[in-house]
Structures are given as C-alpha cells and as structure tokens.
Design an enzyme around this catalytic site. Sequence first.
Site, mmCIF file in Angstrom:
data_model
loop_
_atom_site.group_PDB
_atom_site.id
_atom_site.type_symbol
_atom_site.label_atom_id
_atom_site.label_comp_id
_atom_site.label_asym_id
_atom_site.label_seq_id
_atom_site.Cartn_x
_atom_site.Cartn_y
_atom_site.Cartn_z
ATOM 1 N N ASP A 39 0.803 -1.220 0.000
ATOM 2 C CA ASP A 39 0.000 0.000 0.000
ATOM 3 C C ASP A 39 0.838 1.275 0.000
ATOM 4 O O ASP A 39 0.419 2.315 0.518
ATOM 5 C CB ASP A 39 -0.969 0.023 1.210
ATOM 6 C CG ASP A 39 -1.881 -1.179 1.204
ATOM 7 O OD1 ASP A 39 -2.227 -1.657 0.105
ATOM 8 O OD2 ASP A 39 -2.251 -1.647 2.308
ATOM 9 N N LYS A 86 1.859 2.160 -5.141
ATOM 10 C CA LYS A 86 2.405 1.603 -6.404
ATOM 11 C C LYS A 86 1.496 1.926 -7.590
ATOM 12 O O LYS A 86 1.961 2.338 -8.655
ATOM 13 C CB LYS A 86 2.572 0.077 -6.273
ATOM 14 C CG LYS A 86 3.538 -0.335 -5.177
ATOM 15 C CD LYS A 86 3.570 -1.833 -4.967
ATOM 16 C CE LYS A 86 2.330 -2.411 -4.336
ATOM 17 N NZ LYS A 86 2.098 -2.011 -2.921
ATOM 18 N N GLY A 123 -4.567 -4.184 -3.847
ATOM 19 C CA GLY A 123 -5.537 -3.135 -4.163
ATOM 20 C C GLY A 123 -4.738 -1.901 -4.520
ATOM 21 O O GLY A 123 -4.110 -1.298 -3.658
ATOM 22 N N HIS A 124 -4.696 -1.565 -5.791
ATOM 23 C CA HIS A 124 -3.877 -0.446 -6.268
ATOM 24 C C HIS A 124 -4.798 0.702 -6.692
ATOM 25 O O HIS A 124 -5.606 0.541 -7.613
ATOM 26 C CB HIS A 124 -2.977 -0.889 -7.428
ATOM 27 C CG HIS A 124 -1.962 -1.916 -7.009
ATOM 28 N ND1 HIS A 124 -1.041 -2.472 -7.863
ATOM 29 C CD2 HIS A 124 -1.712 -2.476 -5.802
ATOM 30 C CE1 HIS A 124 -0.284 -3.331 -7.204
ATOM 31 N NE2 HIS A 124 -0.683 -3.351 -5.950
ATOM 32 N N GLN A 142 1.945 -6.048 -3.183
ATOM 33 C CA GLN A 142 2.377 -6.160 -1.786
ATOM 34 C C GLN A 142 3.668 -5.347 -1.590
ATOM 35 O O GLN A 142 3.850 -4.358 -2.275
ATOM 36 C CB GLN A 142 2.564 -7.634 -1.378
ATOM 37 C CG GLN A 142 1.259 -8.407 -1.240
ATOM 38 C CD GLN A 142 0.677 -8.882 -2.565
ATOM 39 O OE1 GLN A 142 1.335 -9.572 -3.321
ATOM 40 N NE2 GLN A 142 -0.552 -8.516 -2.847
#
Length: 422
Positions: free
Chosen positions: A13, A16, A40-41, A222
Amino acid sequence: MKVDVLLGLQWGDEGKGKIVDVVTPDYDIIARFQGGPNAGHTLIFEGQKQVLHTIPSGIFRKDAINVIGNGVVIDPITLKAEIEALNAKGVDVALNLKISKKAHLILPTHKVLDKASEEAKGKKKIGSTLKGIGPTYMDKTGRNGLRMGDTESPNFKEKYNNLADKHKGILGDYDYQSILDETESKWFEALEFLSNIELIDSEQYINDAIVSGKKVLAEGAQGTMLDIDFGTYPFVTSSNTVTAGTCTGLGVAPNRIGEVIGIFKAYCTRVGSGPFPTELDDAVGEEIRKIGHEYGATTGRDRRCGWIDLPALKYACMINGATQLSMMKADVLDTFGTIQVCTHYEINGERVDYLPYDITDLDIKPVYTEVEGWSEDLTGLRDLKDAPEAFLNYITYLEGQLNVPISIVSVGPDREQTIIRN
Ligand code: GDP
Ligand code: IMO
Ligand code: MG
C-alpha cells in the site's frame, strides 16, 4: 532494452498503483509479476477513483499493453468485476490486456481453504485478505494447480473437479457447501466472460518486446516486508514480492533488469497481523490513519500506522537492488511539528541497524531521531524549488541514510500531485 521494476519497500500500500499510472506514458508494456486479488492499487485522476486488484495499473493509458504474468494468481470472479468496472468507464480492456497461459487459477475451494486455515490459526492468524492466495500458491508449488491455459483444454471441467475434490477431502466436515453453492457457478460464468481476453505465452511476448526495443515496466504487488522469503515470516504473503520475483514471475533474465524503483511512504503502515517495530498504538498513529485515509483498498480494514523505519527500508533497498526511490504521502505529515525517524532497533539493550531473524518473537524497541516538520501544506507543490526547507532537509536526510536517490515525490493521491526530479 531492459525491464524496469517498480515495487513496494514496506508492507504494501505504498502507492504503487498511483506511480505506475503516472509513469506509464514512458512505457509500451506494463506487466504484473506476482500476487493476485489480495492487492488493491488505487488510481485517482480527473476526479475519478479506481482500485485495481489483478489488472496492471497502466490500463487507463490507451497506448500501453498490460500483461498479467505467469507469477500472478487469478480469481476469475474478481477479474471479471474489474473488467466490467473499467468497461463502464469507457476503457476497452480486451484491447490492451493479455494474460499469461501459465498464470494459476484461484478456485472457489482455495478461498474456502484460506478461510478455514485462518480460523484454525485463531489468535495466530496472518490476517490474510482471504482471497485464496496462500492455498493457490501452495497448489502451484505442490504441482497440483490449474492454469489459465488449462481453460482451453477439452477436459478442463474434469481437471477442475479433481482439484476441487481434493480440496473437499482436506476440508472434511468444514461447511464449504454453502459457499460453493454461491460462488461455483459465478466462477465458471466469469471464465466464460474472460474468454475474450487473449491468453499468451507472456515470457515469449515480453522477451520479444525487449529485443524489438519496447520499454517494459514490471509492477509489483504487496511489499518487500511481505515477501515469502525476506518478509516478516510467517506474517507474509505467499509470493516473491522483490525484484527477483520479476525474473520468475515474467520470465525475464536477471541481466535484463534495468532500473528498480522502490516505493515507500514518508511514514509506515501495515494491514493484517505480524511485527511492526515502529507501530504507533496511540493518538499519533490514529491521526496518521485519519489524515492518510489508511484503510485497506481491498478489505477496508484499518491500516496500522507508525513512523518510518530505516533499518527495514535499508534492508529492502539491499534485497531489491533499488536504483531509485519514490517517496509517497509526504503531505500526510504536513501538520506534524516534528517527525520521528527510526534509525536503529534496541534489542536486549543492544543497538542494531539490521533486521534480526526472529523479528516476530524478539522485543524490539525502535530508536528514533527527531526531525523538524515543515508545517506547510504540500498538496499544491509541483516543483521542489518551491518546497519548504525542512521538507527538502527530510528528503536529503533520507537519501543520505538509504544511499539511493529519491527521484519521485508524491504530495497527494491525484496523478497531478507528483514531482519527478531530474
Ligand atoms: P498500492 O497498493 O501500493 O497501490 O497503494 P494503495 O492504493 O493500496 O494505497 C495508497 C493510498 O494512498 C491510496 O488511497 C492512494 O490514493 C493514496 N495516495 C497515493 N499517493 C498519495 C500521496 O502522495 N498523498 C496522499 N495523501 N495519498 C496518496
Ligand atoms: P498491495 O499490492 C497490504 C497482507 C495481508 C496479510 C498478509 C497475507 O495493495 O500493496 P494474503 O491475502 O496475501 O494471504 O495476506 O499480507 N497483504 C497486503 N497488505 N497491501 C497488499 O497489497 C497486501 N496483500 C496482502 O493483509 O497481512
Ligand atoms: Mg494496496
């Protein structure tokens, strides 16, 4: 040409998705090399927000091809939902997305196994996103897995049943049937939906692209401290999140790796269980969480917050061979008069500046250096020549400590709130 890599240096988080979206115009291909829907990007531009889980973050730029590499694990249900959301926003995903035939499939029973495993661990649970990541990678290394390419086989259903039956055997009398009744038909429908996305031999595709002079960016998921080998084991994910993961997750030879852009927050967060030496379990941690909106993009859980951790960051730079850094969310610290930077750990009365093997069990006390805050709103900053001196000092201090240049500075979630340094 070489493949550049962009990956997280902390516990995920870091931002990225935002930076991949920002730099995509410099690249022809954006390729994810590991992880899956546990990621989750978040991308924000033109007042719109989009969270991507499996699809690379270059998907909004029309000229880039996005590849889901062999190292990724795919849940067809999540991927279908992602594609539908993008299509609704006018992005023609089928045009610019390709999937490796060798990417492994997350079966509905993998998700049940993940849940059952976490429940059995009780207080020692990892805090998994429950997306079936661990069980799917276990089947991959155990040589039982199903891959995207198998969906083209005439006996795919039989292969599916064999693996699902195996899982049911492991689950015993765990109540899996109600979950399967809800998800199994959706899973097959989603696979049908995905049949209009091109399946490729992605290692060949990417290597051909490199030879023909195309620019490729590998997007990590990650972060280094969640890496299966080098993270805070066992509180990690089940893939290699580090630069080496690019080689195995895309089929890129080590001598083809170019720039490695390591991303970190100006502070630190972690979601899920496990050691976090600089965690602030107090009002300051709560303030960082509130200002930084530190809630999980995949699960909505509160992210644990703390000060920046230099021993962990130095370790991450070393493992990844970071050649550049991107510092994120500096604006979150705008209102702090002073900022703490962890330079060492104190373990059994001794000072160390490296990550100990037994980080999970040891009593680790962070040793801090206090740095002056800038007490100014950074969110409108677009050029570092206009930056407050205390902020420039913070950047110079971190560069000196980490011995890697900070080439990107992010001062807000929007695409535009990004400063690229020469
Ligand atoms: P990822 O998983 O590394 O892509 O990061 P996430 O999207 O899970 O989390 C990063 C969060 O921080 C998202 O909500 C972003 O919109 C937000 N974000 C990214 N960069 C910045 C920044 O510089 N400042 C602020 N305030 N928010 C940011
Ligand atoms: P992005 O790509 C932050 C964490 C989970 C849990 C551990 C194992 O958005 O940075 P898993 O579902 O992989 O079995 O969970 O890893 N985790 C993440 N934390 N960002 C992520 O991805 C994460 N993906 C997994 O919270 O502690
Ligand atoms: Mg995330």
